[in-house]
Design a protein around this motif. Structure first.
Motif, mmCIF file in Angstrom:
data_model
loop_
_atom_site.group_PDB
_atom_site.id
_atom_site.type_symbol
_atom_site.label_atom_id
_atom_site.label_comp_id
_atom_site.label_asym_id
_atom_site.label_seq_id
_atom_site.Cartn_x
_atom_site.Cartn_y
_atom_site.Cartn_z
ATOM 1 N N ASP B 200 0.836 -1.204 0.000
ATOM 2 C CA ASP B 200 0.000 0.000 0.000
ATOM 3 C C ASP B 200 0.870 1.254 0.000
ATOM 4 N N GLU B 203 2.073 2.652 -3.397
ATOM 5 C CA GLU B 203 1.163 3.509 -4.153
ATOM 6 C C GLU B 203 1.440 5.002 -3.923
ATOM 7 N N LYS B 226 1.097 -1.445 -13.398
ATOM 8 C CA LYS B 226 -0.084 -2.302 -13.350
ATOM 9 C C LYS B 226 -0.543 -2.640 -14.767
ATOM 10 N N ARG B 297 -9.471 -4.975 -10.407
ATOM 11 C CA ARG B 297 -8.312 -4.233 -10.911
ATOM 12 C C ARG B 297 -7.072 -4.750 -10.211
ATOM 13 N N SER B 299 -3.751 -5.078 -8.145
ATOM 14 C CA SER B 299 -3.027 -4.275 -7.156
ATOM 15 C C SER B 299 -1.544 -4.416 -7.470
ATOM 16 N N GLU B 301 0.593 -5.629 -5.658
ATOM 17 C CA GLU B 301 1.030 -6.931 -5.209
ATOM 18 C C GLU B 301 0.904 -7.966 -6.334
ATOM 19 N N ASP B 302 -0.227 -7.866 -7.094
ATOM 20 C CA ASP B 302 -0.406 -8.771 -8.232
ATOM 21 C C ASP B 302 0.702 -8.571 -9.245
#
Lengths: 377, 317
Positions: B200, B203, B226, B297, B299, B301-302
């Motif tokens: 987080d 971001e 992303k 959507r 993140s 992390e993905d």
């Protein structure tokens, strides 16, 4: 430059003196240890626990044994009548010396033959045993001399005046009463300063490494020398204050005379403390954790004290070890301490020791400063 | 600094080896004035090692790093005047009072007396420590300590700030406050390089650099990453049992990737709209109870998982 050094010093002094406990730890233990060591550390051997077996049980044998009873060196604790009891007493450590007088002791003497006094000694503590045998020898020798004189006197009174003998004319310099406290107290001052300054310095740096503040300081523009001075100056002053305190205990409490000049003593102490700061810093450069620093400190302290002439004379060490002692700052500081305290000598005599400490201190500090990098690898 | 337009941080082919282990492997990077660059990666990826080289705490094995225009290997002292550094370890003195810590670091940075008072009150305000300057630092809550540490690290107003996992062990509210401070500084022109493994937090950065096994595997803004990294669309699957579902999905053709996220699965497929019904049937046929399945959507992390997975597979091949 001065601003940063000032900042370091303020911070160090705050940390050292902030809480009561650390204040006490800087000055309490050295004084307490001085008191403890002053009393306990002694070379004198007295009241040796002794057992006697008198199989002769004659006037003469009782006379001989009474000399041991009367001596301050022996403490006759048991009168035995069975040889086997000796082993038991020595095994348990109840007695160190057993004296055995054979049956026929008095008769042998009367007939002019050699009479034997058997001395069994627990030589697991070799030094004490050696000294005990010496004392036995002295008492037996005196007894034998007296016995001979008495017999000569009773047979031909004229002969006695012609008996030649050597009489010891004792002139002990510096320590007239052979007081071993006088010998030990200056040595203890050296040992305590060594342990205090080395560990304080080593720990002060390693603790910062361990908690991570050292890394933070390394990324600031502080200079290597500013950091090291900031770390060592407080312990230099504390070391000097400790020296003063425990010297006062030595003089005022134990009555060890300070015959030489305080100035010379101070010069010696300053040079010695510089050496110890160098060692402490060196240990801090090779230790990542306080535990490592503690073990490294121990690895230095023990040999340094053993090979200083603190308890055992350097002249009785193997030749190779004797050479090593020249690298040991404590060796020189002990010379200075004993020289100034007991002999009252000055720089005209002690300059080689002072020079040696100065050189060693300079070398050690230089090595430590060179080894101290403002980086983590 | 001869050239005002030159990026404050320039890293060229930077390498750090510890024995046989390559901790940092030819990293290249530039950070602009006022930019917040986040280093993202698992533990041991080489983030902290890179930051430490940039601060002059570690010597690079090869390559070059210019910080504020100076080579860190050659002129570390000039670099140190111009950077602030705050590490994951709390690095103030717990046994000093708040004000004593500030004064100590101010003296190391030779902050002039004329501005010291103003800086002190700025730090106290910023850290929420007004009226507590005589508190022993060790007794402060961790969020306050962290802000105080940040204050001490920027006492000399450095144009470049290095933060190595600055918020580890700090509660979420304090973390948000901390990041607001970082944004304020960046807005004033401070270049910030920060490592983190909180997704987080990533971001909050203008630009992210993903580091894996000592190498940069991707970089760009969070949004760019992303979009770029995910070839396909992401589907969230809540189902039970999770392990069986994961195995089934991984064996399904057209499923690019499947991974566990919390108590659900994230599945990468070419097109979510057509795949969702197919997957739903497939799972139910094998006894998996599907509670929810919907497109989401991605993140960071993905993105991170997909990139490091690709990298790991590439490394093995």
């Amino acid at each position: 430059m001065l601003g940063r050094l000032r900042g370091m010093l303020i911070k160090e002094f705050i940390q050292v003196f902030r809480d009561k406990r650390s204040r006490f730890l800087l000055f309490g233990p050295p004084v307490i240890q001085m008191l403890v060591f002053g009393y306990a550390a002694t070379l004198e051997i007295r009241h040796i626990p002794t057992a006697v077996l008198d199989f002769d049980n004659s006037q003469v044998s009782r006379d001989l044994l009474s000399r041991f009873t009367a001596s301050p060196y022996f403490d006759v604790r048991a009168r035995l009548n069975d040889r086997r009891q000796i082993g038991e007493l020595i095994d348990r450590g109840d007695v160190t010396v057993a004296l055995q007088i054979h049956a026929g002791f008095a008769q042998d003497l009367r007939k002019g033959r050699t009479a034997r006094l058997q001395v069994i000694v627990d030589s697991s503590v070799s030094n004490t045993a050696l000294i005990a045998v010496g004392y036995v020898n002295q008492i037996a020798g005196r007894f034998s001399q007296d016995y001979q004189r008495e017999r000569l006197f009773s047979t031909s009174p004229l002969v006695q005046s012609q008996l030649p003998s050597i009489v010891l004319d004792r002139r002990p310099w510096f320590n007239t009463d052979f007081d071993s406290q006088w010998f030990f107290v200056p040595g203890v001052i050296g040992n305590l300063i060594l342990v205090m300054v080395v560990s304080l310095t080593a720990f002060a740096v390693v603790r910062e490494r361990e908690i991570g503040t050292l890394e933070q300081i390394m990324v600031t523009p502080i200079g290597r020398l500013e950091f090291i001075l900031g770390k060592t100056v407080p312990f230099f002053l504390i070391g000097l204050l400790d020296t003063t305190l425990i010297s006062l205990v030595g003089t005022l409490w134990f009555g060890v005379p300070l015959r030489g000049s305080i100035g010379v003593l101070a010069i010696g102490a300053i040079l010695f403390i510089l050496c110890m700061l160098g060692i402490g810093l060196f240990i801090s450069t090779i230790s990542m954790t306080q535990q490592q620093a503690m073990v490294s400190g121990f690895f230095f302290n023990m040999p340094a004290i053993t090979f200083s002439g603190f308890a055992t004379p350097i002249s009785s060490m193997p030749e190779f070890m004797q050479w090593l002692t020249y690298l040991n700052p404590l060796r020189y500081f002990l010379d200075v301490l004993r020289g100034v305290y007991l002999k009252g000598v000055g720089l005209d005599v002690l300059w080689p020791q002072m020079t040696a400490m100065g050189v060693l201190g300079l070398v050690m500090l230089t090595i430590s400063v060179a080894r101290f990098h403002k980086s983590l690898d | 600094m001869t050239d005002n337009d030159a990026p404050p941080v320039i890293v060229r082919d930077l390498v750090k080896r510890f024995g046989d282990f390559v901790a940092v492997d030819r990293i290249n990077l530039e950070a602009r004035r006022g930019e917040i660059v986040g280093f993202l990666g698992p533990n041991g990826a080489g983030k902290s090692t890179t930051i430490r080289m940039l601060c002059g705490l570690l010597r690079p094995t090869a390559g070059q790093a210019l910080v504020a225009g100076y080579d860190v290997a050659r002129e570390p002292e000039r670099v140190r005047q111009r950077i602030g550094y705050m590490s994951q370890k709390f690095s103030l003195y717990n046994d000093l009072r708040v004000i004593e810590n500030i004064r100590f670091f101010a003296s190391l940075y030779e902050v002039p007396d004329s501005v010291l008072k103003e800086r002190v009150s700025w730090i106290l305000d910023m850290a929420g420590l007004s009226g507590r300057k005589s508190t022993l630092t060790g007794t402060l809550p961790s969020g306050w300590k962290q802000r105080l540490a940040l204050g001490c690290a920027v006492l000399h107003r450095p144009p470049i700030l290095f933060l190595d996992e600055p918020t580890s062990g700090v509660d979420p509210i304090s973390r948000r406050q901390f990041w607001e401070l970082i944004h304020t500084m960046a807005a004033e022109g401070v270049t910030v390089l920060v490592t983190t493994h909180y997704m987080d937090e990533a971001e909050y950065c203008n630009r992210l650099v993903l580091i894996f096994q000592g190498r940069i595997v991707a970089s760009g803004s969070p949004t760019e990453l992303k979009q770029r990294a995910m070839t396909g669309e992401l589907v969230l699957v809540e189902c039970a049992p999770l392990g069986l579902a994961l195995d089934l999905l991984r064996q399904t053709p057209d499923v690019a990737d499947a991974a566990v996220f919390g108590n659900a699965l994230h599945v990468v497929v070419p097109e979510a709209r057509t795949m969702i019904p197919r997957l739903r049937t497939h799972l139910s046929q094998h006894g998996v109870i599907v509670a929810r399945m919907e497109p989401i959507r991605p993140s960071l992390e993905d993105v991170f998982v997909s990139l490091t997975a690709a990298q790991g597979a590439g490394g093995k091949a």
